[in-house]
Structures are given as C-alpha cells and as structure tokens.
Design a protein around this motif. Sequence first.
Motif, mmCIF file in Angstrom:
data_model
loop_
_atom_site.group_PDB
_atom_site.id
_atom_site.type_symbol
_atom_site.label_atom_id
_atom_site.label_comp_id
_atom_site.label_asym_id
_atom_site.label_seq_id
_atom_site.Cartn_x
_atom_site.Cartn_y
_atom_site.Cartn_z
ATOM 1 N N VAL A 24 7.867 -39.056 -42.268
ATOM 2 C CA VAL A 24 8.042 -38.626 -40.884
ATOM 3 C C VAL A 24 9.510 -38.822 -40.505
ATOM 4 O O VAL A 24 9.992 -39.947 -40.382
ATOM 5 N N THR A 54 11.818 -38.662 -37.719
ATOM 6 C CA THR A 54 11.624 -38.656 -36.275
ATOM 7 C C THR A 54 12.800 -38.085 -35.494
ATOM 8 O O THR A 54 12.652 -37.684 -34.351
ATOM 9 N N GLU A 83 14.911 -39.921 -34.301
ATOM 10 C CA GLU A 83 15.171 -41.018 -33.366
ATOM 11 C C GLU A 83 16.074 -42.044 -34.048
ATOM 12 O O GLU A 83 15.776 -42.488 -35.163
ATOM 13 N N ARG A 142 12.833 -42.991 -39.796
ATOM 14 C CA ARG A 142 11.771 -42.617 -40.741
ATOM 15 C C ARG A 142 10.520 -43.433 -40.466
ATOM 16 O O ARG A 142 10.595 -44.607 -40.123
ATOM 17 N N ILE A 195 1.835 -40.634 -37.581
ATOM 18 C CA ILE A 195 2.016 -40.231 -36.193
ATOM 19 C C ILE A 195 0.643 -39.973 -35.581
ATOM 20 O O ILE A 195 -0.238 -39.385 -36.229
ATOM 21 N N ILE A 199 2.601 -37.247 -28.129
ATOM 22 C CA ILE A 199 2.643 -38.222 -29.205
ATOM 23 C C ILE A 199 2.250 -39.581 -28.640
ATOM 24 O O ILE A 199 2.815 -40.046 -27.647
ATOM 25 N N VAL A 241 4.165 -43.589 -33.249
ATOM 26 C CA VAL A 241 4.830 -43.264 -34.514
ATOM 27 C C VAL A 241 5.153 -44.585 -35.185
ATOM 28 O O VAL A 241 5.639 -45.514 -34.533
ATOM 29 N N PRO A 289 10.140 -33.015 -35.947
ATOM 30 C CA PRO A 289 9.917 -32.390 -34.637
ATOM 31 C C PRO A 289 9.913 -30.875 -34.795
ATOM 32 O O PRO A 289 10.620 -30.320 -35.651
ATOM 33 N N THR A 317 12.575 -34.932 -30.611
ATOM 34 C CA THR A 317 12.351 -36.056 -31.520
ATOM 35 C C THR A 317 10.867 -36.389 -31.516
ATOM 36 O O THR A 317 10.114 -35.923 -30.654
ATOM 37 N N LEU A 318 10.457 -37.191 -32.470
ATOM 38 C CA LEU A 318 9.077 -37.662 -32.533
ATOM 39 C C LEU A 318 9.051 -39.093 -32.014
ATOM 40 O O LEU A 318 9.452 -40.031 -32.692
ATOM 41 N N ALA A 319 8.580 -39.235 -30.767
ATOM 42 C CA ALA A 319 8.533 -40.547 -30.125
ATOM 43 C C ALA A 319 7.376 -40.562 -29.139
ATOM 44 O O ALA A 319 6.969 -39.520 -28.613
ATOM 45 N N ILE A 344 5.258 -30.357 -33.453
ATOM 46 C CA ILE A 344 5.398 -30.954 -34.788
ATOM 47 C C ILE A 344 5.339 -29.868 -35.847
ATOM 48 O O ILE A 344 4.575 -28.899 -35.718
#
Length: 417
Positions: free
Chosen positions: A20, A22, A24, A29, A33, A40, A43, A69, A370-372, A379
């Motif tokens: 993953v 992210t 971020e 990493r 998720i 989300i 994560v 993302p 971002t993935l947060a 995604i």
Amino acid sequence: MPAPEPKPTPPEVIYHRGIVLTMEAGLPRAEAIAVRDGRILAVGDDEDVLALRELTTRVVDLGGRTVLPGFIDSHAHWIGDGGMVGHNADSAIDAALRRGWTSVNEQFVNQQRLADLRALDEAGRLRLRVNAYLPVNFDDEKFGEWFREFDPRHAYSPRLRVAGIKLFLDHDWGTRFHWDQVELDRYVLSAHRDGWQVTAHAISAEAHDQYLTAVARAQATHPTADARHRVEHVVQLRDDQLTRMGELGLIASIQPGMPGDLAAEAGFPELVARGQTRWITRWRDLVESGVRTIGGTDMPWLVLGLAGRAIELPHGSPLEAVHQAVTRQSYLGRPPEDWQLAQRLTVDQALRLLTVDAAYGTFEEDVKGTLASGKYADIVILSDDPTTVEVHRLPTIEVLATMVGGRTEHCAHTAPC
C-alpha cells in the motif's frame, strides 16, 4: 457507573497482504486498508487492520499486489471531447476508470457541458469525480462573465464541482495572443477578488509574462494567502518566471508527454528559436524549485495532434504518464533529446503529480490524493509496484481495479475485487 463506550463501527471491507503506497509522509508504505461508508477507515499493517474486522466485514487478499490513491488527471477533456475519438460520455468515463483515473479536471466546461455533467451526475452515471473549469474565452472569442451565476468551488455532489475559470492566453506555440494586458489585468483581478481559482493556458514565455503580471497585480490589490491560481502546459519558461511562479504561489499544471512527438509540429522550432531549449518543458526544474506541480494527459487532444496521426483512446494511462515523466519518451517512440533528458523526474516525483499534489491543485487535499483515515476511498489496485519495476515496464502495469468512494467501478477478470 459510566456507560460503556460504543463499539467502533466495523469496516465493510478490508484489503490486506498488499503493498500500500499511501503517498502520506508519515506512513509511506503499509500492508492493509479498511473501508467504510465510502471513506478510508484505517491504513496500517495487516495485524492492526485485520483486528477491526467482524462477521460482516468482507476481507480481500491482495496477494502482494499494489494499492495507490486513485489517480487524478489534472488537465483533460475525457468527457467533454471524448466523442472526437468515437466515444460517448459513458464510454469515455469507462475508459478513464479502466486506466485508474478516479478524478479528472475537465478543462473546457461551457454551459452545455456543465448541464450534461449535471444530468450524468443526477442520473448516477458520473462514475468518477469531475472538477469543472469554466472557459471565459477561446481564441479571440470572449464568453463574458457567465461563470458569475455560480459560486466558486460549488459542489453539486461528491462527484461534481465547479473548480475554477479557464483563460486561453496564446495558441499555435505562442504565435497568437488573445488578451491585451489591461483587459487581462481587469479580468484576473475581478475573478481573484471574488474567490475564483483562475487557470490559464500559457505556452510561450510571452504568455507567461502576461499572466504573471496580471496575477501579481491582482495579489497586490487584493492579497490572498492561498489563491492557488494555475498555469496550464507551462511549455516555455525563463528562470525569472520560474522564480516569480514560486513567489506568487502559482501551480504548474503539466502534461508529462509534452512535447515528445509534438516537437515535430509546425511552429515548435520557432518557439525554441525565440528562447533556448533549456526553457522548454522544465519538469524537473519546476518540481525541484518547490513550485507545486501537478500532472495530466490533455486527453484526447494531446494524442490526436501527434504529427497528424490519430491515436486510439487506450493511451492516456497514468502509468504511461509516469513513464513519460521519467524517460521523456514520447507516445510514438520519438527518442528524447538531451535537453529533455535533463528534465526527467523520478518515479516518486511523477506519482505525486497524479495523486497528492493533484489533489492540492483543486483544494481537495483534505479528502483525496493520499490513503489516510477519513479520506475518500478512491483507490486503485495495480498488478505491480511502479516504484520497483524496471522503468521500461511502467506502461505495462495493469490496473486491476478502480474504486471511487469505496465502490468498485472497474474490476479486471483476474483482480482481487
């Protein structure tokens, strides 16, 4: 006795045992998720995220595949001009989703196109997120201030919002100009004062001078700390203009595939002759200077104009855009010249153009890019990790699944959806 704390709502789905990415800084990493209600939920590593599951949670084994993302195309005409390559709006949206785009900035949304987008949205057919930029001119034709019937950054829904207004400053590699400075200053100041994000199509150094002057005068008259005005294309840029872009907080919206094959077009050598090759498509200089830089494809215009040779819609992939940024290789295989090679980006820099920085370009970094926890569950699942594969394999990475708000909008036959 105090009442017991309510049990956290379990995730609807957990994707685990993956890579993953992210985007971020604090957690670049992860392995898993969790998603709930289109956002989300968490994560992290497999153990911590899987601990959130309950009987109702669907658990998907990624099998080592890569999650990023959803990609954001910061300059495109996927929907508005998709019909030029034989696609209606629905098939153009589907084509974008199959390539991993979850958001697009439509850069020429006039009254009719805005009405069409609203109709698609209301019918549930706008399956990705669209930021609409409203044009105020094309060539020498001015459309007036029709955008004033809308509010800046008005959201019709989570899928459709009015992002800003669009000016065309020059055309034909900077040989035709459409505004005099007094008129441009007045227009930019008026829109700036009313809270509009202004974006300008600018190819030549002369067009950049016009726009930088207009934005600087607008800021001097009505200082705004976070206006985020944008320049589209940024093809020819002097050193002093690069510095002024940073000072004014301007955003550079670039297309990594430019100029590539377009360097063979009539007019391009004349553009270079008016300056130096080191002024042309300065992707690395922009990124390393600290100017916020965002990336797009200009689909379908960029590929339709390649030396008069039409290219089918399968082009326009974000992984192809990353490859072009890293290698400066063109769509048609035209070898990059030395001055292009000097402006190559890293894979990490190129990915930022299409994710976290692209979200900043539309004031949406709080919900996407971002993935947060708390952000939209926009995604993509990829067959390989773009940060570790050999560079020549970047365009061959398969988009296995594309999710917008947690809903799977594209799923390949072999995908863990």
